[in-house]
Design an enzyme around this catalytic site. Structure first.
Site, short mmCIF file in Angstrom:
data_model
loop_
_atom_site.label_atom_id
_atom_site.label_comp_id
_atom_site.label_asym_id
_atom_site.label_seq_id
_atom_site.Cartn_x
_atom_site.Cartn_y
_atom_site.Cartn_z
N CYS A 136 0.83 -1.20 0.00
CA CYS A 136 0.00 0.00 0.00
C CYS A 136 0.87 1.25 0.00
O CYS A 136 1.38 1.67 1.04
CB CYS A 136 -0.92 0.00 1.22
SG CYS A 136 -2.00 1.45 1.32
N CYS A 139 -0.52 4.06 2.15
CA CYS A 139 -0.29 3.87 3.58
C CYS A 139 1.15 4.18 3.97
O CYS A 139 1.40 4.79 5.02
CB CYS A 139 -0.61 2.43 3.98
SG CYS A 139 -2.22 1.83 3.47
N ASP A 140 2.11 3.72 3.16
CA ASP A 140 3.51 3.70 3.60
C ASP A 140 4.47 4.55 2.79
O ASP A 140 5.65 4.64 3.13
CB ASP A 140 4.01 2.24 3.58
CG ASP A 140 3.22 1.35 4.52
OD1 ASP A 140 2.80 1.85 5.58
OD2 ASP A 140 3.00 0.16 4.18
#
Length: 325
Positions: A136, A139-140
């Site tokens: 992701c 997300c990261d």
């Protein structure tokens, strides 16, 4: 031990979608019953730092899910540690059967079984998951500001992940096993126009390299001649697709060609009246904890409205909407 339980709202699955649906349903006095599934708390339980959850500068994924579960119990939800192995959405009330044969019924159902990322299947990939290996970018990606990362995949998701990562990374490699992308022409044009992205064709990741703590690079195999080479990289993003956990509902609910549950526009309502789907099980685009939580809220509110318009007798007599596949 086998048990039989009935609830006004039966929630199948946990995670942000299921837990939020339970909170709203409980506060509406619907006495929800939540079946947690194989992975209570969902994908966030295997996530380390979460820095995009509103109200928390940084929180560990398992801690966030533990807090949600505690809130779910506090508002009065019955939480059951069981895994559903069979459902009947033609029956009224709806029926779900647990792993030990327990039967759970509900006048309305919220499906929040989520989805899981497809992985490459490498031992080293598993070893460094959460320590340089991710599925992701949204997300990261923030953690790789000014660093070098690689994305694996050749479809729209992979190209979009690579483009997104250029907001942070100094260099992005796009590794694809073929010599041409499956992504649409618009995305391919955007990729070609971005000087920070370098495609690597006819290649596959043979091994994720690291120092025991974090990723330091990749070992790539040329699919044409089998030759191996090392590529320095601080992170690997696997973008080869997701699999929604919808096997239980096939031939009972309308789904797309990848198995995501189809819902009415701007709604969580499925093709069966009284059945609602929230989170990654129906969301193939965003797949974020906060959007899953929002859909869990929607599902509970829509379930409340559905139940308000149907007496238990009417629910038992009403046929479901036609199912298309």
């Amino acid at each position: 031990m086998r048990v039989d339980r009935h609830s006004k709202v039966l929630i199948i699955g946990s995670g942000p979608a299921g837990y939020t649906a339970a909170i709203y349903a409980a506060r509406a006095a619907l006495e929800p019953l939540l079946i947690e599934g194989l992975q209570p708390g969902g994908q966030l339980t295997i996530t380390t730092d979460v820095e995009n959850w509103p109200g928390d500068v940084s929180v560990m994924g398992p801690d966030l899910m533990a807090r949600m579960r505690a809130q779910v119990a506090h508002v009065g939800t019955q939480v059951v540690s069981d895994t559903i192995v069979e459902v009947d959405l033609t029956a009224k009330p709806f029926v779900a059967v647990g792993d030990d044969g327990s039967r759970y019924t509900g006048d309305a159902v919220v499906i929040a079984t989520g989805a899981s990322a497809r992985w490459l299947g490498l031992d080293t990939e598993t070893r460094y998951r959460g320590a340089g290996v991710s599925a992701c970018a949204t997300c990261d990606g923030f953690f790789y500001r000014g660093r070098t990362v690689a994305v694996v995949g050749g479809g729209n998701t992979a190209v979009e992940e690579a483009l997104y990562l250029t907001n942070f990374a100094a260099k992005v490699y796009l590794i694809h096993r073929r010599g041409a992308l499956r992504a649409d022409r618009t995305n391919q044009a955007r990729l070609r126009a971005n000087p920070l992205i370098e495609p690597i064709w006819h290649a596959e990741v043979a091994e994720v390299l690291g120092d025991g703590r974090v990723v330091t690079g990749l070992k790539l195999r040329d699919r044409r001649d089998g030759r191996l080479r090392d590529l320095a990289a601080d992170g690997l993003f696997v973008a080869i697709g997701h699999d929604p956990a919808t096997g239980l509902f096939r031939r009972q609910l309308a789904m797309d060609d990848e198995g995501y549950i189809l819902v009415a526009p701007g709604s969580t309502a499925t093709s069966v009246a009284g059945v609602f789907a929230a989170g990654d099980v129906q969301d193939r685009q965003f797949r974020q904890a906060v959007t899953s939580a929002g859909m869990g809220c929607m599902a509970a509110l829509e379930a409340e409205r559905f139940l308000a318009g149907h007496t238990p007798h009417a629910i038992a007599a009403e046929p479901g909407a036609p199912v298309t596949t």
